[in-house]
Design a protein around this motif. Sequence first.
Motif, PDB file in Angstrom:
ATOM      1  N   HIS A 203       0.973  -1.152   0.124  1.00  0.00           N
ATOM      2  CA  HIS A 203      -0.107  -0.037   0.035  1.00  0.00           C
ATOM      3  C   HIS A 203       0.840   1.285   0.050  1.00  0.00           C
ATOM      4  N   ALA A 204       1.898   1.203   0.965  1.00  0.00           N
ATOM      5  CA  ALA A 204       2.706   2.312   0.820  1.00  0.00           C
ATOM      6  C   ALA A 204       3.393   2.647  -0.530  1.00  0.00           C
ATOM      7  N   SER A 205       3.690   1.616  -1.276  1.00  0.00           N
ATOM      8  CA  SER A 205       4.664   1.952  -2.547  1.00  0.00           C
ATOM      9  C   SER A 205       3.802   2.676  -3.516  1.00  0.00           C
ATOM     10  N   LEU A 206       2.703   2.654  -3.442  1.00  0.00           N
ATOM     11  CA  LEU A 206       1.547   2.959  -4.552  1.00  0.00           C
ATOM     12  C   LEU A 206       1.776   4.551  -4.521  1.00  0.00           C
ATOM     13  N   SER A 207       2.369   5.237  -3.674  1.00  0.00           N
ATOM     14  CA  SER A 207       2.147   6.654  -3.484  1.00  0.00           C
ATOM     15  C   SER A 207       3.493   7.259  -4.197  1.00  0.00           C
ATOM     16  N   ARG A 208       4.373   6.125  -4.430  1.00  0.00           N
ATOM     17  CA  ARG A 208       5.459   6.729  -5.179  1.00  0.00           C
ATOM     18  C   ARG A 208       5.401   7.096  -6.770  1.00  0.00           C
ATOM     19  N   PRO A 209       5.860   7.939  -7.294  1.00  0.00           N
ATOM     20  CA  PRO A 209       6.011   8.087  -8.700  1.00  0.00           C
ATOM     21  C   PRO A 209       6.385   6.788  -9.389  1.00  0.00           C
ATOM     22  N   SER A 210       7.306   6.292  -8.863  1.00  0.00           N
ATOM     23  CA  SER A 210       7.952   5.226  -9.750  1.00  0.00           C
ATOM     24  C   SER A 210       6.781   3.987  -9.975  1.00  0.00           C
ATOM     25  N   SER A 211       5.914   3.912  -8.939  1.00  0.00           N
ATOM     26  CA  SER A 211       5.101   2.867  -8.674  1.00  0.00           C
ATOM     27  C   SER A 211       3.855   2.944  -9.720  1.00  0.00           C
ATOM     28  N   ARG A 212       3.455   4.413  -9.781  1.00  0.00           N
ATOM     29  CA  ARG A 212       2.329   4.789 -10.463  1.00  0.00           C
ATOM     30  C   ARG A 212       2.913   4.478 -12.039  1.00  0.00           C
ATOM     31  N   THR A 213       4.005   4.952 -12.400  1.00  0.00           N
ATOM     32  CA  THR A 213       4.627   4.535 -13.706  1.00  0.00           C
ATOM     33  C   THR A 213       4.554   3.386 -14.061  1.00  0.00           C
ATOM     34  N   VAL A 214       5.022   2.375 -13.304  1.00  0.00           N
ATOM     35  CA  VAL A 214       4.983   0.751 -13.337  1.00  0.00           C
ATOM     36  C   VAL A 214       3.848   0.415 -13.407  1.00  0.00           C
ATOM     37  N   ASP A 215       2.831   0.895 -12.859  1.00  0.00           N
ATOM     38  CA  ASP A 215       1.525   0.313 -12.718  1.00  0.00           C
ATOM     39  C   ASP A 215       0.812   0.542 -14.113  1.00  0.00           C
ATOM     40  N   ARG A 216       0.995   1.942 -14.555  1.00  0.00           N
ATOM     41  CA  ARG A 216       0.463   2.226 -16.104  1.00  0.00           C
ATOM     42  C   ARG A 216       0.887   1.414 -17.152  1.00  0.00           C
ATOM     43  N   ALA A 217       2.679   1.016 -16.820  1.00  0.00           N
ATOM     44  CA  ALA A 217       3.039   0.203 -18.123  1.00  0.00           C
ATOM     45  C   ALA A 217       2.545  -1.297 -18.000  1.00  0.00           C
ATOM     46  N   VAL A 218       2.548  -1.728 -16.644  1.00  0.00           N
ATOM     47  CA  VAL A 218       1.802  -2.992 -16.485  1.00  0.00           C
ATOM     48  C   VAL A 218       0.279  -3.270 -17.047  1.00  0.00           C
ATOM     49  N   THR A 219      -0.270  -2.132 -16.896  1.00  0.00           N
ATOM     50  CA  THR A 219      -1.558  -2.297 -17.548  1.00  0.00           C
ATOM     51  C   THR A 219      -1.813  -2.146 -19.064  1.00  0.00           C
ATOM     52  N   ILE A 220      -0.954  -1.530 -19.764  1.00  0.00           N
ATOM     53  CA  ILE A 220      -0.725  -1.644 -21.145  1.00  0.00           C
ATOM     54  C   ILE A 220      -0.243  -2.764 -21.555  1.00  0.00           C
ATOM     55  N   MET A 221       0.725  -3.548 -20.804  1.00  0.00           N
ATOM     56  CA  MET A 221       1.377  -4.928 -21.211  1.00  0.00           C
ATOM     57  C   MET A 221      -0.188  -5.747 -21.080  1.00  0.00           C
ATOM     58  N   GLN A 222      -0.772  -5.776 -20.194  1.00  0.00           N
ATOM     59  CA  GLN A 222      -1.987  -6.596 -19.905  1.00  0.00           C
ATOM     60  C   GLN A 222      -2.690  -6.313 -21.197  1.00  0.00           C
ATOM     61  N   GLU A 223      -3.025  -5.129 -21.730  1.00  0.00           N
ATOM     62  CA  GLU A 223      -3.959  -5.020 -22.576  1.00  0.00           C
ATOM     63  C   GLU A 223      -3.441  -5.343 -24.039  1.00  0.00           C
ATOM     64  N   HIS A 224      -2.115  -5.564 -24.109  1.00  0.00           N
ATOM     65  CA  HIS A 224      -1.509  -5.960 -25.268  1.00  0.00           C
ATOM     66  C   HIS A 224      -0.481  -7.097 -25.236  1.00  0.00           C
ATOM     67  N   LEU A 225      -1.226  -8.165 -24.582  1.00  0.00           N
ATOM     68  CA  LEU A 225      -0.363  -9.565 -24.666  1.00  0.00           C
ATOM     69  C   LEU A 225      -0.525 -10.286 -25.990  1.00  0.00           C
ATOM     70  N   GLU A 226      -1.739 -10.258 -26.674  1.00  0.00           N
ATOM     71  CA  GLU A 226      -1.758 -10.970 -27.840  1.00  0.00           C
ATOM     72  C   GLU A 226      -0.805 -10.336 -29.159  1.00  0.00           C
ATOM     73  N   ARG A 227      -0.687  -9.066 -29.233  1.00  0.00           N
ATOM     74  CA  ARG A 227       0.066  -8.216 -29.963  1.00  0.00           C
ATOM     75  C   ARG A 227       1.059  -7.542 -29.205  1.00  0.00           C
ATOM     76  N   PRO A 228       2.088  -7.959 -28.731  1.00  0.00           N
ATOM     77  CA  PRO A 228       2.995  -7.115 -28.050  1.00  0.00           C
ATOM     78  C   PRO A 228       3.463  -5.647 -28.461  1.00  0.00           C
ATOM     79  N   LEU A 229       3.635  -4.775 -27.325  1.00  0.00           N
ATOM     80  CA  LEU A 229       4.297  -3.534 -28.058  1.00  0.00           C
ATOM     81  C   LEU A 229       5.712  -3.762 -27.561  1.00  0.00           C
ATOM     82  N   THR A 230       6.393  -2.697 -28.454  1.00  0.00           N
ATOM     83  CA  THR A 230       8.081  -2.572 -27.994  1.00  0.00           C
ATOM     84  C   THR A 230       7.865  -1.872 -26.781  1.00  0.00           C
TER      85      THR A 230
END
Length: 316
Positions: A203-230
């Motif tokens: 819970h604490a790590s989610l307040s860090r900017p690095s965590s927000r960046t990683v969360d957004r990146a993971v979300t995009i990855m999850q949305e593009h599993l069949e056709r991966p992005l660079t």
Amino acid sequence: MQNLTKNQDYGYDFDILLFDQFSNHCLANTIEPLRAVNTLSRHRHYSWRFYTLDGGPVESSSGMRVEPHGPLSMGHGATLMVMPSYGFRGLDGWDTTRQLRTAAKRYDCLAGLDTGSWLLARAGLLDGYRATIHWEELVEFAETFPEVDSCRERFVFDRDRITCSGAMAAFDLVMHLIGEHLGPLLAMEVAQLFMTRDSARSHASLSRPSSRTVDRAVTIMQEHLERPLTIGGIARKIGCTQKTLETRMQLEFGLTPQGVYRRLRLTLARKLVTDTDLKVTEIAFRSGYDNASAMTRAFRTEFGLSPTQMRNGGLK
């Protein structure tokens, strides 16, 4: 967490003390992520037992009956989770207080979930600790137990005490524990399974900017599993450089973005192997691989079995 000792034969043990009118929601949010870890990893990392004060059955607030493993006097080990919910003020009499004080000597850590903090505080087991409780009860909790450093947080760790504010917070708490015990990648897989994005790390790590960046990146990855992005394309979508994304992924997961992306794709492949009758070629396509051979090699490296072996229950 350093206060949650590990069973040498299996993993982390949790004993759960239930009372009549306990919350199904809180119990499920506590146990189901642990069960999911064991299922996903194919290893018994976690075990749990249910106790009541007298060893008799209890019913939840919605009428679900639970037959415990025995009375609290039998319990001992790593962590005792105290889990009342409705009607908790009628439970804080001498017998409960006495049994909790005695049990505290047999456990390495005590946890109060939902309104369990009230019972721990009444027994004097939170004196001098930071603690939280269901927020509807927080003001009265602070007034009734001035020896406790009450705080409005979803969950609180303080030495050998854990307190948690409610059913949804219990899920976040357990996800935090999974990340601490077994690493953020497995926690992320469990979060995927339960269709949640924000509970894979503490819970604490989610307040860090690095965590927000990683969360957004993971979300995009999850949305593009069949056709991966660079990875560069993902970085551009979230407004940072590829180098920044690589640095922050390494900080959060100990892996490159490519490694995290591969794990997400192979997790999908594993789910399709175990839950469907799709051919390996189709599974490879759906998880972003150009051919079945490449997916099979990556699958074997990640999980130690080929897709066919895993589908056959590990038989070689």
